[in-house]
Design an enzyme around this catalytic site. Structure first.
Site, PDB file in Angstrom:
ATOM      1  N   SER A 179       5.225  75.494  30.400  1.00 47.73           N
ATOM      2  CA  SER A 179       4.504  76.166  31.442  1.00 47.73           C
ATOM      3  C   SER A 179       4.953  75.584  32.834  1.00 47.73           C
ATOM      4  O   SER A 179       5.080  76.264  33.531  1.00 47.73           O
ATOM      5  CB  SER A 179       2.920  76.193  31.223  1.00 47.73           C
ATOM      6  OG  SER A 179       2.609  74.795  31.165  1.00 47.73           O
ATOM      7  N   TYR A 236       8.507  81.419  28.086  1.00 43.87           N
ATOM      8  CA  TYR A 236       7.454  82.352  28.663  1.00 43.87           C
ATOM      9  C   TYR A 236       8.503  83.377  29.464  1.00 43.87           C
ATOM     10  O   TYR A 236       7.815  84.482  29.797  1.00 43.87           O
ATOM     11  CB  TYR A 236       6.397  81.776  29.815  1.00 43.87           C
ATOM     12  CG  TYR A 236       5.608  80.662  29.135  1.00 43.87           C
ATOM     13  CD1 TYR A 236       4.600  81.083  28.374  1.00 43.87           C
ATOM     14  CD2 TYR A 236       5.885  79.164  29.185  1.00 43.87           C
ATOM     15  CE1 TYR A 236       3.720  80.154  27.707  1.00 43.87           C
ATOM     16  CE2 TYR A 236       5.171  78.430  28.708  1.00 43.87           C
ATOM     17  CZ  TYR A 236       4.168  78.954  27.811  1.00 43.87           C
ATOM     18  OH  TYR A 236       3.294  77.743  27.040  1.00 43.87           O
ATOM     19  N   LYS A 273       9.713  68.745  23.192  1.00 43.25           N
ATOM     20  CA  LYS A 273       8.893  69.493  24.240  1.00 43.25           C
ATOM     21  C   LYS A 273       8.559  68.210  25.176  1.00 43.25           C
ATOM     22  O   LYS A 273       7.981  67.373  24.651  1.00 43.25           O
ATOM     23  CB  LYS A 273       8.007  70.068  23.568  1.00 43.25           C
ATOM     24  CG  LYS A 273       6.546  70.772  24.399  1.00 43.25           C
ATOM     25  CD  LYS A 273       5.478  70.967  23.287  1.00 43.25           C
ATOM     26  CE  LYS A 273       4.574  71.539  24.570  1.00 43.25           C
ATOM     27  NZ  LYS A 273       3.416  71.797  23.834  1.00 43.25           N
ATOM     28  N   LYS A 299      -3.541  62.172  27.323  1.00 44.54           N
ATOM     29  CA  LYS A 299      -3.089  62.423  25.913  1.00 44.54           C
ATOM     30  C   LYS A 299      -2.374  61.304  25.335  1.00 44.54           C
ATOM     31  O   LYS A 299      -1.707  61.502  24.431  1.00 44.54           O
ATOM     32  CB  LYS A 299      -2.675  63.691  25.470  1.00 44.54           C
ATOM     33  CG  LYS A 299      -3.828  64.918  25.847  1.00 44.54           C
ATOM     34  CD  LYS A 299      -3.459  66.352  25.325  1.00 44.54           C
ATOM     35  CE  LYS A 299      -4.314  67.335  25.608  1.00 44.54           C
ATOM     36  NZ  LYS A 299      -3.886  68.566  25.085  1.00 44.54           N
ATOM     37  N   GLU A 301      10.105  59.595  15.090  1.00 53.29           N
ATOM     38  CA  GLU A 301       8.927  60.731  15.138  1.00 53.29           C
ATOM     39  C   GLU A 301       9.828  62.045  14.307  1.00 53.29           C
ATOM     40  O   GLU A 301       9.003  62.227  13.122  1.00 53.29           O
ATOM     41  CB  GLU A 301       8.623  61.297  16.467  1.00 53.29           C
ATOM     42  CG  GLU A 301       7.540  60.542  16.942  1.00 53.29           C
ATOM     43  CD  GLU A 301       5.998  60.518  16.312  1.00 53.29           C
ATOM     44  OE1 GLU A 301       6.089  61.406  15.225  1.00 53.29           O
ATOM     45  OE2 GLU A 301       5.144  59.975  16.746  1.00 53.29           O
ATOM     46  N   LYS A 356       7.053  65.290  21.019  1.00 52.81           N
ATOM     47  CA  LYS A 356       6.144  65.896  22.098  1.00 52.81           C
ATOM     48  C   LYS A 356       5.822  64.715  22.833  1.00 52.81           C
ATOM     49  O   LYS A 356       5.112  63.854  22.419  1.00 52.81           O
ATOM     50  CB  LYS A 356       4.949  66.799  21.423  1.00 52.81           C
ATOM     51  CG  LYS A 356       3.950  67.065  22.418  1.00 52.81           C
ATOM     52  CD  LYS A 356       2.990  68.158  21.995  1.00 52.81           C
ATOM     53  CE  LYS A 356       2.069  68.557  23.086  1.00 52.81           C
ATOM     54  NZ  LYS A 356       1.135  69.619  22.638  1.00 52.81           N
ATOM     55  N   ARG A 384      -2.734  74.620  30.497  1.00 51.77           N
ATOM     56  CA  ARG A 384      -4.323  73.814  30.116  1.00 51.77           C
ATOM     57  C   ARG A 384      -5.016  74.716  31.054  1.00 51.77           C
ATOM     58  O   ARG A 384      -5.981  75.020  30.641  1.00 51.77           O
ATOM     59  CB  ARG A 384      -4.316  72.547  30.309  1.00 51.77           C
ATOM     60  CG  ARG A 384      -3.509  71.352  29.515  1.00 51.77           C
ATOM     61  CD  ARG A 384      -3.625  70.064  29.715  1.00 51.77           C
ATOM     62  NE  ARG A 384      -2.732  69.420  28.892  1.00 51.77           N
ATOM     63  CZ  ARG A 384      -2.492  67.941  29.112  1.00 51.77           C
ATOM     64  NH1 ARG A 384      -2.864  67.238  30.179  1.00 51.77           N
ATOM     65  NH2 ARG A 384      -1.693  67.515  28.234  1.00 51.77           N
TER      66      ARG A 384
END
Ligand code: PBG
Length: 333
Positions: free
Chosen positions: A282, A321, A256, A225, A241, A201, A211
């Site tokens: 998104s 979505y 992602k 982040k 990872e 990610k 968000r």
């Protein structure tokens, strides 16, 4: 012009000359069986709040969510992923995240009571629950603490699993959380609850509309982040990872965002041959919608092309979505 020796015997266009032969030679398909629909939920009744930066998407109260799940099941969608909008009860220890009477566990129980067959994927991360909007517990310097955060994530995952979630999906990028969550599930006889790990990610600005949707962007302010999500420049690190999460017991791994990271998706699938999910996030959805609203792009065609690119790169599962739109488009052809 000098011809290749094989000309005119090799004419790739032969296999493109009519629909029957294009269909027979098509290498990848997207179907309803590939799709998971992420949905935003909030408290209350009969609430359906449109999300401005995600045209066509709304935050739903649980009663409205159930109507949507019914429709999803009818159309053959395989799963629903739940993301909560926490309006009251945020604190800096994210204590609402493991409240067994909280919004997410209640939504899971409601779905499973009425629609036991559809897959329920619950998000394990603290950002909807913290006042600062970060995915973990912070120290005084603002650093997100790894092991302290893991303790809360384990409680949250257990809380969702006990409520009936089929898969818990840690999206936080703390180190070691998959192993700890797996151990806790096993100790509690929740052997068949799966873990879909957001393994690769990235710290992406394509999460902007999400968000807004969960109401963490104002809390986050200018913070980022980067101390836990991956740097967009890195590829090999993603493989490390993913390897860790598989070793710790992940059942499905995720990459992602989607389109900007197709190379990562491809490499992860090639390297590990694991069930692999991709999250069409998104911002990717918002870009397509915005261009379509201006008549700059054909929404349906570019959406389908995007989905096929995920399948071609190796995705087994697509979170989008646009899941309902994809199914409606497929039904037309
Ligand atoms: C946070 C989380 C994010 C998304 C899913 N879970 C945002 C973030 O990391 O800030 C983004 C999904 C999207 O953009 O659609 N745990």
């Amino acid at each position: 012009m000098k011809q290749l020796a094989s000309y005119p015997f090799s004419r790739p266009r032969r296999n493109r000359q009519a629909p029957y032969i294009r269909n027979l030679t098509q290498e990848n398909w997207v179907t309803a069986n590939d799709l998971v629909y992420p949905v935003f939920i909030l408290e209350g009744e009969r609430r359906e709040e449109p999300i401005l930066s995600m045209p066509g998407q709304s935050r739903l109260s649980i009663d409205m969510l159930l109507r949507l799940v019914e429709k999803a099941q009818m159309l053959g969608l395989q799963g629903i992923a739940l993301f909560p909008v926490i309006e009251a009860g945020k604190d800096n220890l994210a204590s609402e995240s493991y409240n067994s009477d909280g919004l997410v566990p209640r939504a899971i129980r409601a779905i499973k009571a009425q629609f036991p067959k559809i897959g329920v994927f619950s998000d394990v991360a603290l950002d909807p629950y913290t006042l600062h909007g970060q995915d973990g517990i912070m120290d005084e310097q603002g650093y997100v603490l790894n092991d302290v955060t893991n303790e809360v994530l384990v409680k949250q995952a257990l809380c969702h699993a006990l409520a009936g979630a089929d898969f818990v999906c840690p999206s936080d990028m703390m180190d070691g959380r998959i192993g700890l969550i797996r151990a806790a599930l096993e100790q509690n006889n929740l052997h068949n609850v799966g873990i879909m790990a957001y393994s690769a990610k990235y710290a992406s600005k394509f999460y902007g509309p999400f968000r807004d949707a969960i109401g963490s962007s104002a809390n986050l302010g200018n913070a980022d982040k980067f101390s836990y999500q991956m740097h967009p420049a890195n590829g090999n690190e993603a493989l490390r990872e993913v390897a860790l999460d598989i070793a710790e017991g992940a059942d499905i791994v995720m990459v992602k965002p989607g389109l900007p990271y197709l190379d990562i998706l491809y490499r992860v699938k090639q390297e590990f041959k694991m069930p692999t999910a991709v999250y069409h996030v998104s911002g990717e959805y918002a870009m397509l919608k915005a261009a379509a609203q201006n008549d700059w792009l054909d929404y349906e065609a570019t959406l389908l092309e995007t989905m096929l690119s995920f399948k071609r790169a190796g995705a087994d599962i697509i979170w989008t979505y646009a899941a309902f739109d994809v199914i409606n488009i497929l039904r037309k052809y």
